[in-house]
Motif scaffolding. Structure first.
Motif, PDB file in Angstrom:
ATOM      1  N   ILE A 288      -0.245   5.391  -4.617  1.00  0.00           N
ATOM      2  CA  ILE A 288      -1.172   6.527  -4.581  1.00  0.00           C
ATOM      3  C   ILE A 288      -2.515   6.097  -3.998  1.00  0.00           C
ATOM      4  CG2 ILE A 288      -2.442   8.176  -6.014  1.00  0.00           C
ATOM      5  CD1 ILE A 288      -0.060   8.189  -7.931  1.00  0.00           C
ATOM      6  N   MET A 289      -2.976   4.903  -4.360  1.00  0.00           N
ATOM      7  CA  MET A 289      -4.240   4.412  -3.810  1.00  0.00           C
ATOM      8  C   MET A 289      -4.161   4.301  -2.286  1.00  0.00           C
ATOM      9  SD  MET A 289      -6.609   3.863  -6.138  1.00  0.00           S
ATOM     10  CE  MET A 289      -7.662   2.637  -5.374  1.00  0.00           C
ATOM     11  N   ASN A 290      -2.990   3.948  -1.763  1.00  0.00           N
ATOM     12  CA  ASN A 290      -2.843   3.764  -0.318  1.00  0.00           C
ATOM     13  C   ASN A 290      -2.894   5.078   0.454  1.00  0.00           C
ATOM     14  OD1 ASN A 290      -2.627   0.975  -0.572  1.00  0.00           O
ATOM     15  ND2 ASN A 290      -0.380   1.038  -0.766  1.00  0.00           N
ATOM     16  N   ILE A 291      -2.590   6.207  -0.195  1.00  0.00           N
ATOM     17  CA  ILE A 291      -2.553   7.476   0.543  1.00  0.00           C
ATOM     18  C   ILE A 291      -3.823   8.299   0.337  1.00  0.00           C
ATOM     19  CG2 ILE A 291      -0.035   7.565   0.460  1.00  0.00           C
ATOM     20  CD1 ILE A 291      -0.243   9.596  -1.797  1.00  0.00           C
ATOM     21  N   LEU A 292      -4.794   7.756  -0.417  1.00  0.00           N
ATOM     22  CA  LEU A 292      -6.061   8.471  -0.581  1.00  0.00           C
ATOM     23  C   LEU A 292      -6.782   8.546   0.759  1.00  0.00           C
ATOM     24  CD1 LEU A 292      -7.484   7.042  -3.946  1.00  0.00           C
ATOM     25  CD2 LEU A 292      -6.211   9.165  -3.572  1.00  0.00           C
ATOM     26  N   GLY A 293      -7.312   9.701   1.070  1.00  0.00           N
ATOM     27  CA  GLY A 293      -8.037   9.897   2.316  1.00  0.00           C
ATOM     28  C   GLY A 293      -7.189  10.476   3.419  1.00  0.00           C
ATOM     29  N   SER A 294      -5.861  10.309   3.340  1.00  0.00           N
ATOM     30  CA  SER A 294      -4.981  10.849   4.381  1.00  0.00           C
ATOM     31  C   SER A 294      -4.035  11.900   3.800  1.00  0.00           C
ATOM     32  CB  SER A 294      -4.186   9.723   5.044  1.00  0.00           C
ATOM     33  OG  SER A 294      -3.457   8.991   4.060  1.00  0.00           O
ATOM     34  N   VAL A 295      -3.171  11.482   2.869  1.00  0.00           N
ATOM     35  CA  VAL A 295      -2.279  12.446   2.216  1.00  0.00           C
ATOM     36  C   VAL A 295      -3.048  13.242   1.160  1.00  0.00           C
ATOM     37  CG1 VAL A 295      -0.202  12.702   0.816  1.00  0.00           C
ATOM     38  CG2 VAL A 295      -0.265  11.018   2.670  1.00  0.00           C
ATOM     39  N   ILE A 296      -3.863  12.560   0.387  1.00  0.00           N
ATOM     40  CA  ILE A 296      -4.750  13.230  -0.580  1.00  0.00           C
ATOM     41  C   ILE A 296      -6.156  13.141  -0.010  1.00  0.00           C
ATOM     42  CG2 ILE A 296      -5.586  13.308  -2.955  1.00  0.00           C
ATOM     43  CD1 ILE A 296      -3.073  11.901  -3.848  1.00  0.00           C
ATOM     44  N   VAL A 297      -6.553  14.194   0.689  1.00  0.00           N
ATOM     45  CA  VAL A 297      -7.851  14.213   1.362  1.00  0.00           C
ATOM     46  C   VAL A 297      -8.947  14.430   0.323  1.00  0.00           C
ATOM     47  CG1 VAL A 297      -9.228  15.322   3.156  1.00  0.00           C
ATOM     48  CG2 VAL A 297      -6.737  15.135   3.418  1.00  0.00           C
ATOM     49  N   ASN A 298     -10.031  13.681   0.469  1.00  0.00           N
ATOM     50  CA  ASN A 298     -11.164  13.751  -0.465  1.00  0.00           C
ATOM     51  C   ASN A 298     -10.769  13.251  -1.853  1.00  0.00           C
ATOM     52  OD1 ASN A 298     -13.891  14.286  -1.042  1.00  0.00           O
ATOM     53  ND2 ASN A 298     -13.429  16.357  -1.795  1.00  0.00           N
ATOM     54  N   GLY A 299      -9.809  12.318  -1.882  1.00  0.00           N
ATOM     55  CA  GLY A 299      -9.355  11.777  -3.152  1.00  0.00           C
ATOM     56  C   GLY A 299     -10.335  10.790  -3.749  1.00  0.00           C
ATOM     57  N   ASP A 300     -10.273  10.632  -5.049  1.00  0.00           N
ATOM     58  CA  ASP A 300     -11.167   9.746  -5.790  1.00  0.00           C
ATOM     59  C   ASP A 300     -10.330   8.671  -6.477  1.00  0.00           C
ATOM     60  OD1 ASP A 300     -13.113   8.505  -7.255  1.00  0.00           O
ATOM     61  OD2 ASP A 300     -13.555  10.220  -8.553  1.00  0.00           O
ATOM     62  N   PRO A 301     -10.609   7.395  -6.229  1.00  0.00           N
ATOM     63  CA  PRO A 301      -9.831   6.327  -6.885  1.00  0.00           C
ATOM     64  C   PRO A 301      -9.867   6.415  -8.410  1.00  0.00           C
ATOM     65  CG  PRO A 301     -11.130   5.435  -5.086  1.00  0.00           C
ATOM     66  CD  PRO A 301     -11.583   6.851  -5.266  1.00  0.00           C
TER      67      PRO A 301
ATOM     68  N   GLU B 259       4.930   9.989   7.119  1.00  0.00           N
ATOM     69  CA  GLU B 259       5.677   8.875   7.705  1.00  0.00           C
ATOM     70  C   GLU B 259       4.770   7.727   8.126  1.00  0.00           C
ATOM     71  OE1 GLU B 259       8.073  10.555  10.797  1.00  0.00           O
ATOM     72  OE2 GLU B 259       9.761  10.869   9.425  1.00  0.00           O
ATOM     73  N   ALA B 260       3.464   7.994   8.248  1.00  0.00           N
ATOM     74  CA  ALA B 260       2.540   6.899   8.547  1.00  0.00           C
ATOM     75  C   ALA B 260       2.465   5.923   7.385  1.00  0.00           C
ATOM     76  CB  ALA B 260       1.159   7.459   8.868  1.00  0.00           C
ATOM     77  N   HIS B 261       2.811   6.375   6.182  1.00  0.00           N
ATOM     78  CA  HIS B 261       2.812   5.512   4.997  1.00  0.00           C
ATOM     79  C   HIS B 261       4.230   5.195   4.525  1.00  0.00           C
ATOM     80  CE1 HIS B 261      -1.557   6.015   4.351  1.00  0.00           C
ATOM     81  NE2 HIS B 261      -1.367   7.278   4.735  1.00  0.00           N
ATOM     82  N   PHE B 262       5.129   6.177   4.639  1.00  0.00           N
ATOM     83  CA  PHE B 262       6.501   6.007   4.157  1.00  0.00           C
ATOM     84  C   PHE B 262       7.456   6.455   5.265  1.00  0.00           C
ATOM     85  CE2 PHE B 262       3.787   7.292   0.548  1.00  0.00           C
ATOM     86  CZ  PHE B 262       3.834   6.132  -0.217  1.00  0.00           C
ATOM     87  N   PRO B 263       7.860   5.528   6.116  1.00  0.00           N
ATOM     88  CA  PRO B 263       8.752   5.889   7.234  1.00  0.00           C
ATOM     89  C   PRO B 263      10.056   6.513   6.732  1.00  0.00           C
ATOM     90  CG  PRO B 263       7.832   3.705   7.551  1.00  0.00           C
ATOM     91  CD  PRO B 263       7.479   4.116   6.150  1.00  0.00           C
TER      92      PRO B 263
END
Length: 337
Positions: A10-23, A84-88
């Motif tokens: 989940i941390m890896n997809i913050l900003g792209s899949v979850i836009v404006n995400g907060d760690p 797919e940029a994170h999980f092909p």
């Protein structure tokens, strides 16, 4: 089998899949969505806007029984090229559910899903079923987002392309609703042929807040019934009192007439008797005085035994009067019987 993303993924997809995400919103296997700026009070139709800037509203107050539509601060991008940029060769599907804090406070919110391919803002609703006002502030963490990774063989052939695709902010329902031209007879409603008491019981059993309203209405109905019964009792008591007063008045009128009749009938006879008694007594007294005055022996006897003769005469007179009155009462009682 679909896999649930862990905190590292989940941390890896913050900003792209979850836009404006907060760690800080990342949990072991979920992400907690924050309250966004736009929404609507569904019970009144009033829209609102929250923010951090000067003059902006910082939160909302939800009264018992109210429902409100909310917007997530984050934007979700489940489009295939982004994922797919994170999980092909994978797609993402998510389940949105309220936090346990909301459930503990009596706040009811549905669990919804986010289809693979969706991109946009998440909206959800919640209802305050508790007896207290609930308050929510801007950016407060309210809903839990659990993300599932769909591998080969689990991926859908058609991704989401609904009416809400690519839209951000608060979006009202765009359900098409009923077709035009339907008659009133084509609709079924909740009205029944039962009486109001049965309908009231159904309201009480329907859950908060309607059960509280139904209970209050039932209490008011019971109070009205009590007042009605008390008024009826008071009215009956007044009617009984009026009847008693009428009887008393009639009895008094009859008694007055009877007294007048008795007085008219008995007064002449009483006057005659008392005149006879008074005249006879006076003659006897005069005879005694003449006898005593003309006889020296009688005068000496009166002077010698006057202390006894005087009281004896008084007692004799009182006894005669008492005997006369007693005889009169006896005669009256015998006439009445």
């Amino acid at each position: 089998m679909a896999e649930l993303l862990n905190d590292r993924e989940i941390m890896n997809i913050l900003g792209s899949v979850i836009v404006n995400g907060d760690p800080k919103s990342v949990r072991p296997n979920s992400y907690v969505l924050r309250l966004g700026s736009n929404g609507e009070f569904l019970t009144t139709g009033k829209e609102f806007s929250l923010g951090d800037g000067p003059g902006s509203k910082k939160g909302i107050k939800v009264a018992p029984g109210q429902s409100v539509a909310l917007t997530a601060l984050e934007t979700i991008d489940f489009r295939r090229d982004t994922v797919e940029a994170h999980f092909p060769d994978c797609d993402l599907h998510a389940v949105v559910s309220p936090t346990t804090d909301l459930q503990r406070e009596g706040v009811v919110a549905p669990t919804t899903q986010v289809d693979a391919g969706y991109q946009g803002t998440l909206n959800w609703t919640l209802a305050n079923s508790s007896s207290e006002e609930r308050r929510f502030v801007f950016k407060e963490r309210l809903f839990r987002l659990a993300i599932l990774k769909l591998a080969k063989g689990e991926r859908p052939e058609a991704l989401y392309e609904g009416a809400y695709q690519g839209r951000e902010g608060y979006i009202r329902s765009e359900r098409s609703g009923a077709p035009t031209g339907m008659r009133a007879a084509d609709w079924e409603d909740s009205a029944t042929a039962e009486g109001p008491d049965a309908l009231l019981e159904r309201v009480i059993k329907s859950g908060f807040p309607w059960n509280a309203l139904g209970t209050r209405l039932k209490a008011i109905d019971d109070q009205f019934k009590t007042v009605t019964h008390e008024y009826a009792d008071i009215r009956d008591a007044i009617e009984r009192l009026e009847r008693d007063v009428e009887k008393t008045v009639r009895a008094q009128d009859g008694l007055t007439d009877r007294i007048r009749r008795v007085v008219r009938e008995e007064l002449p006879a009483m006057q005659d008797r008392w005149l006879v008694i008074a005249g006879g007594s006076l003659m006897v007294l005069l005879g005694l005085l003449v006898s005593v005055w003309t006889s020296e022996e009688a005068r000496n006897l009166l002077l010698e035994y006057g202390s006894l003769i005087g009281p004896g005469t008084l007692l004799l007179g009182a006894g005669a009067v008492f005997w006369q009155v007693r005889r009169k009462r006896t005669d009256d009682d015998s006439k009445q019987s």
